[in-house]
Design an enzyme around this catalytic site. Sequence first.
Site, PDB file in Angstrom:
ATOM      1  CE1 TYR A  47      91.442 -21.851  18.750  1.00 40.08           C
ATOM      2  CE2 TYR A  47      91.159 -20.276  20.529  1.00 40.08           C
ATOM      3  CZ  TYR A  47      90.690 -20.881  19.382  1.00 40.08           C
ATOM      4  OH  TYR A  47      89.469 -20.511  18.863  1.00 40.08           O
ATOM      5  N   GLY A 104      80.929 -26.780  11.722  1.00 45.07           N
ATOM      6  CA  GLY A 104      80.860 -25.642  12.645  1.00 45.07           C
ATOM      7  C   GLY A 104      80.595 -24.284  12.015  1.00 45.07           C
TER       8      GLY A 104
HETATM    9  N1  LIG Z   1      83.271 -22.356  18.381  1.00 48.77           N
HETATM   10  C1  LIG Z   1      83.672 -21.338  19.119  1.00 48.77           C
HETATM   11  O1  LIG Z   1      83.139 -21.095  20.199  1.00 48.77           O
HETATM   12  C2  LIG Z   1      84.781 -20.458  18.657  1.00 48.77           C
HETATM   13  C3  LIG Z   1      85.149 -19.372  19.457  1.00 48.77           C
HETATM   14  C4  LIG Z   1      86.175 -18.543  19.041  1.00 48.77           C
HETATM   15  C5  LIG Z   1      86.814 -18.759  17.854  1.00 48.77           C
HETATM   16  N2  LIG Z   1      86.450 -19.833  17.089  1.00 48.77           N
HETATM   17  C6  LIG Z   1      87.174 -20.034  15.828  1.00 48.77           C
HETATM   18  O2  LIG Z   1      86.247 -20.237  14.796  1.00 48.77           O
HETATM   19  C7  LIG Z   1      86.832 -21.066  13.794  1.00 48.77           C
HETATM   20  C8  LIG Z   1      85.895 -22.248  13.509  1.00 48.77           C
HETATM   21  O3  LIG Z   1      85.788 -22.992  14.707  1.00 48.77           O
HETATM   22  P1  LIG Z   1      84.675 -24.091  14.952  1.00 48.77           P
HETATM   23  O4  LIG Z   1      84.269 -23.935  16.360  1.00 48.77           O
HETATM   24  O5  LIG Z   1      83.665 -24.064  13.878  1.00 48.77           O
HETATM   25  O6  LIG Z   1      85.582 -25.403  14.854  1.00 48.77           O
HETATM   26  P2  LIG Z   1      85.282 -26.854  14.240  1.00 48.77           P
HETATM   27  O7  LIG Z   1      83.853 -27.198  14.347  1.00 48.77           O
HETATM   28  O8  LIG Z   1      86.291 -27.754  14.875  1.00 48.77           O
HETATM   29  O9  LIG Z   1      85.646 -26.657  12.709  1.00 48.77           O
HETATM   30  C9  LIG Z   1      86.991 -26.437  12.335  1.00 48.77           C
HETATM   31  C10 LIG Z   1      87.095 -26.435  10.831  1.00 48.77           C
HETATM   32  O10 LIG Z   1      88.477 -26.251  10.482  1.00 48.77           O
HETATM   33  C11 LIG Z   1      88.841 -27.256   9.556  1.00 48.77           C
HETATM   34  N3  LIG Z   1      90.247 -27.604   9.698  1.00 48.77           N
HETATM   35  C12 LIG Z   1      90.888 -28.021  10.818  1.00 48.77           C
HETATM   36  N4  LIG Z   1      92.174 -28.318  10.523  1.00 48.77           N
HETATM   37  C13 LIG Z   1      92.330 -28.087   9.201  1.00 48.77           C
HETATM   38  C14 LIG Z   1      93.419 -28.215   8.306  1.00 48.77           C
HETATM   39  N5  LIG Z   1      94.625 -28.690   8.718  1.00 48.77           N
HETATM   40  N6  LIG Z   1      93.243 -27.891   7.003  1.00 48.77           N
HETATM   41  C15 LIG Z   1      92.024 -27.448   6.571  1.00 48.77           C
HETATM   42  N7  LIG Z   1      90.960 -27.300   7.366  1.00 48.77           N
HETATM   43  C16 LIG Z   1      91.118 -27.623   8.665  1.00 48.77           C
HETATM   44  C17 LIG Z   1      87.936 -28.442   9.874  1.00 48.77           C
HETATM   45  O11 LIG Z   1      87.755 -29.227   8.704  1.00 48.77           O
HETATM   46  P3  LIG Z   1      88.428 -30.656   8.402  1.00 48.77           P
HETATM   47  O12 LIG Z   1      88.558 -31.381   9.699  1.00 48.77           O
HETATM   48  O13 LIG Z   1      87.470 -31.275   7.436  1.00 48.77           O
HETATM   49  O14 LIG Z   1      89.744 -30.322   7.755  1.00 48.77           O
HETATM   50  C18 LIG Z   1      86.634 -27.748  10.225  1.00 48.77           C
HETATM   51  O15 LIG Z   1      85.891 -27.480   9.059  1.00 48.77           O
HETATM   52  C19 LIG Z   1      88.191 -21.482  14.319  1.00 48.77           C
HETATM   53  O16 LIG Z   1      89.198 -20.632  13.803  1.00 48.77           O
HETATM   54  C20 LIG Z   1      88.069 -21.266  15.810  1.00 48.77           C
HETATM   55  O17 LIG Z   1      89.297 -21.043  16.431  1.00 48.77           O
HETATM   56  C21 LIG Z   1      85.467 -20.679  17.465  1.00 48.77           C
END
Ligand SMILES: NC(=O)c1ccc[n+]([C@@H]2O[C@H](COP(=O)([O-])OP(=O)(O)OC[C@H]3O[C@@H](n4cnc5c(N)ncnc54)[C@H](OP(=O)(O)O)[C@@H]3O)[C@@H](O)[C@H]2O)c1
Length: 256
Positions: free
Chosen positions: A160, A23
């Site tokens: 969250y 992501g």
């Molecule tokens: N996508 C959106 O629309 C959006 C909007 C607002 C905010 N955000 C924020 O942006 C950030 C990235 O989100 P994303 O959408 O890219 O999510 P994602 O695709 O689910 O990626 C999440 C990442 O966090 C890692 N992660 C999860 N649990 C972990 C743990 N216990 N230890 C280490 N790494 C961990 C995962 O890696 P592993 O599973 O390999 O550990 C993965 O690389 C997050 O903080 C999310 O809240 C996203």
Amino acid sequence: MRDPLSQFRLDGRVAIVTGASAGLGARFARVLDGAGARVVLAARRVDRLAALADELTDAHAVACDLGEPGAPTALVEATLERYGRIDVVVNNAGVQYSAPALDVPMDEFRRVVTVNLEAPFELAREAARSMIGQGTGGSIVNIASIWGMAGIGVIRDAGYAASKGGVINLTRQLAAEWARKGVRVNAIAPAWFLSEMTADSMFSDESSVAWMQRSTPMGRTGEEHELDGALLFLASDASSYVTGVTLPVDGGWTAV
Ligand SMILES: NC(=O)c1ccc[n+]([C@@H]2O[C@H](COP(=O)([O-])OP(=O)(O)OC[C@H]3O[C@@H](n4cnc5c(N)ncnc54)[C@H](OP(=O)(O)O)[C@@H]3O)[C@@H](O)[C@H]2O)c1
């Protein structure tokens, strides 16, 4: 006058990106690499990190479960062992637990708060200790969410929402405490971006996508590249007089 774009360069700097296995985090790692940084990639799925590291100029994969006690401190130690300094931290890793608040078990609430809020604090604290010690300061960029700026009734995840709200005020507090020590702390609040996290939830059905489009002044969700500029601005000297802010990248969602 110096080339204004040179302020965005990160040549020779060392950046940690958590959640770089998928992501937004994988994208952030590529952007920092493109600006010249050496990048430490952290997450649990180390095979994915290793594959990404192979594509980048100078990157190092570190297996790390941020839900485990002491993991952020160990990540800082691994970074210092490899590169000897830390200039940028992107606290990006995040998790969700989607359920109505009345049905959320406390252990799930705590798991979300641990990964989304406690771990970013510990990583920021230990990295700042190093940035201050090396005498150059540095930049910490926390990935919050528009969901930390408002409650959203139609999508449900109390842990969250609470953790992202916490990240936004933690950003202000650390910025205020460390401003004279040369460590800047800012946050990005994204709205709607397709990723592993959102593919099975917000982007999984037409009515949910239609709701995101309808509730966003620009009438659409974010494109993959539309966080690059905010990240690069806050990570680099281009934002040298900016600290404590949360920058929404949300098509105007928080403006109305
Ligand atoms: N996508 C959106 O629309 C959006 C909007 C607002 C905010 N955000 C924020 O942006 C950030 C990235 O989100 P994303 O959408 O890219 O999510 P994602 O695709 O689910 O990626 C999440 C990442 O966090 C890692 N992660 C999860 N649990 C972990 C743990 N216990 N230890 C280490 N790494 C961990 C995962 O890696 P592993 O599973 O390999 O550990 C993965 O690389 C997050 O903080 C999310 O809240 C996203």
